[in-house]
Design a protein around this motif. Structure first.
Motif, PDB file in Angstrom:
ATOM      1  N   LYS A 154      35.519  30.346  58.377  1.00 24.35           N
ATOM      2  CA  LYS A 154      34.727  31.571  58.230  1.00 24.35           C
ATOM      3  C   LYS A 154      34.470  31.870  56.758  1.00 24.35           C
ATOM      4  O   LYS A 154      33.341  32.210  56.371  1.00 24.35           O
ATOM      5  CB  LYS A 154      35.438  32.748  58.895  1.00 24.35           C
ATOM      6  N   ASP A 155      35.497  31.720  55.928  1.00 22.29           N
ATOM      7  CA  ASP A 155      35.330  31.952  54.496  1.00 22.29           C
ATOM      8  C   ASP A 155      34.357  30.950  53.887  1.00 22.29           C
ATOM      9  O   ASP A 155      33.524  31.304  53.038  1.00 22.29           O
ATOM     10  CB  ASP A 155      36.685  31.876  53.787  1.00 22.29           C
ATOM     11  N   GLN A 156      34.452  29.691  54.306  1.00 23.18           N
ATOM     12  CA  GLN A 156      33.578  28.655  53.777  1.00 23.18           C
ATOM     13  C   GLN A 156      32.125  28.892  54.163  1.00 23.18           C
ATOM     14  O   GLN A 156      31.214  28.765  53.332  1.00 23.18           O
ATOM     15  CB  GLN A 156      34.042  27.279  54.274  1.00 23.18           C
ATOM     16  N   VAL A 157      31.903  29.225  55.443  1.00 20.51           N
ATOM     17  CA  VAL A 157      30.531  29.471  55.905  1.00 20.51           C
ATOM     18  C   VAL A 157      29.951  30.687  55.209  1.00 20.51           C
ATOM     19  O   VAL A 157      28.787  30.680  54.775  1.00 20.51           O
ATOM     20  CB  VAL A 157      30.509  29.654  57.441  1.00 20.51           C
ATOM     21  N   ALA A 158      30.737  31.752  55.086  1.00 21.59           N
ATOM     22  CA  ALA A 158      30.263  32.970  54.420  1.00 21.59           C
ATOM     23  C   ALA A 158      29.858  32.690  52.976  1.00 21.59           C
ATOM     24  O   ALA A 158      28.814  33.166  52.507  1.00 21.59           O
ATOM     25  CB  ALA A 158      31.342  34.048  54.474  1.00 21.59           C
ATOM     26  N   ALA A 159      30.655  31.898  52.275  1.00 19.48           N
ATOM     27  CA  ALA A 159      30.346  31.569  50.879  1.00 19.48           C
ATOM     28  C   ALA A 159      29.138  30.637  50.791  1.00 19.48           C
ATOM     29  O   ALA A 159      28.270  30.809  49.931  1.00 19.48           O
ATOM     30  CB  ALA A 159      31.561  30.925  50.221  1.00 19.48           C
ATOM     31  N   PHE A 160      29.072  29.652  51.679  1.00 18.02           N
ATOM     32  CA  PHE A 160      27.994  28.655  51.647  1.00 18.02           C
ATOM     33  C   PHE A 160      26.645  29.294  51.961  1.00 18.02           C
ATOM     34  O   PHE A 160      25.635  28.985  51.318  1.00 18.02           O
ATOM     35  CB  PHE A 160      28.308  27.548  52.646  1.00 18.02           C
ATOM     36  N   ASP A 161      26.632  30.196  52.940  1.00 13.85           N
ATOM     37  CA  ASP A 161      25.382  30.838  53.348  1.00 13.85           C
ATOM     38  C   ASP A 161      25.161  32.191  52.682  1.00 13.85           C
ATOM     39  O   ASP A 161      24.151  32.851  52.946  1.00 13.85           O
ATOM     40  CB  ASP A 161      25.356  31.000  54.873  1.00 13.85           C
ATOM     41  N   GLN A 162      26.126  32.596  51.855  1.00 15.16           N
ATOM     42  CA  GLN A 162      26.016  33.853  51.110  1.00 15.16           C
ATOM     43  C   GLN A 162      25.756  35.044  52.034  1.00 15.16           C
ATOM     44  O   GLN A 162      24.806  35.816  51.858  1.00 15.16           O
ATOM     45  CB  GLN A 162      24.923  33.739  50.037  1.00 15.16           C
ATOM     46  N   VAL A 163      26.620  35.159  53.038  1.00 12.94           N
ATOM     47  CA  VAL A 163      26.552  36.287  53.972  1.00 12.94           C
ATOM     48  C   VAL A 163      27.943  36.895  54.097  1.00 12.94           C
ATOM     49  O   VAL A 163      28.943  36.230  53.809  1.00 12.94           O
ATOM     50  CB  VAL A 163      26.055  35.835  55.371  1.00 12.94           C
TER      51      VAL A 163
END
Length: 205
Positions: free
Chosen positions: A117-126
C-alpha cells in the motif's frame, strides 16, 4: 468348446468394431467438429485470446496476467501495473500458478499488504486510503489479467505524465478497456491490463 470359442471370437470382433467406431467418432470426428465450431464462432477464444501489437507481434494472452517491470524488477511508470502475484519467485510465472496460501491474520501477509500500500501510494502519488484492495493483494491463481476500475483510476495521472499525454486521453482508453459484469450481474467491472497497455503503445494522438 467350439461354441465357447465362437462366442469369444464374436465378442472380440464386436469389441474391436466398437473400439474402432468410437475411436473415429470421439478421436477424430468430435474434435474436428469442435475445432470447426470454435474457429468459426469464437476464433479469438479458441486460439487462446492472443493479444497482438499494432504490427501483429504476439505479446501475450488476455487471459493471463504479466508484469510490466524493468530488468531490475521495478515497475515501469509508463504502463498500468497489474495486481501483485504470488505465482513463482518473481510473480506471474504461468508454470507456478498459485496464491500465497497465507491467512488474513498472518503477520507476514499483513506486513506485505501494508508495504505494498505504501509503495503503490508513493508510486502513483495518491493518498494511501485511495489504494484499492486489488492493488495490494494477489489473486488465488497469481495470473489475474484484470484490475479494478478503481486501481486503474489512480494510475491514470502517473501514466499520462510518463507518456506526455493528457489524462483525458488515458482516461478514455481506460474506459474503452473496462468490461462490465458478465451477463449484467456476475463478477465485478474490470480492466484488462495487457490490452490497455497495448492500446497505449498504439496510441498515435
Amino acid at each position: 468348446m467350439n461354441t465357447t470359442t465362437r462366442t469369444t471370437g464374436r465378442i472380440l470382433w464386436v469389441s474391436l468394431r466398437a473400439m474402432a467406431l468410437f475411436t473415429v467418432l470421439l478421436g477424430i470426428v468430435y474434435p474436428l467438429v469442435m475445432t470447426l465450431i470454435g474457429q468459426g464462432m469464437l476464433p479469438s477464444q479458441a486460439n487462446g485470446s492472443v493479444v497482438r501489437t499494432a504490427d501483429g507481434r504476439v505479446v501475450g494472452s488476455a487471459l493471463i496476467g504479466q508484469s510490466f517491470t524493468d530488468r531490475a524488477g521495478d515497475p515501469l511508470p509508463q504502463y498500468f501495473q497489474p495486481r501483485p502475484s504470488a505465482a513463482g519467485e518473481n510473480g506471474y510465472d504461468a508454470a507456478s500458478s498459485s496464491g500465497s496460501n497465507l491467512g488474513p491474520n498472518n503477520p507476514k501477509l499483513v506486513g506485505a499488504i501494508q508495504a505494498r500500500k505504501d509503495q503503490v501510494a508513493a508510486f502513483d502519488q495518491v493518498p494511501a486510503d485511495r489504494v484499492p484492495p486489488d492493488a495490494v493483494t494477489a489473486s488465488s491463481s497469481g495470473l489475474d489479467p484484470d484490475i479494478s476500475p478503481a486501481y486503474a483510476q489512480i494510475q491514470i495521472d502517473r501514466v499520462a505524465r510518463a507518456r506526455g499525454l493528457s489524462p483525458d486521453v488515458v482516461r478514455s482508453l481506460v474506459s474503452q478497456h473496462t468490461s462490465g459484469r458478465d451477463l449484467g450481474y456476475l463478477g465485478e467491472p474490470r480492466v484488462n491490463v495487457l490490452e490497455l497497455n497495448v492500446a497505449l503503445d498504439a496510441w498515435k494522438g
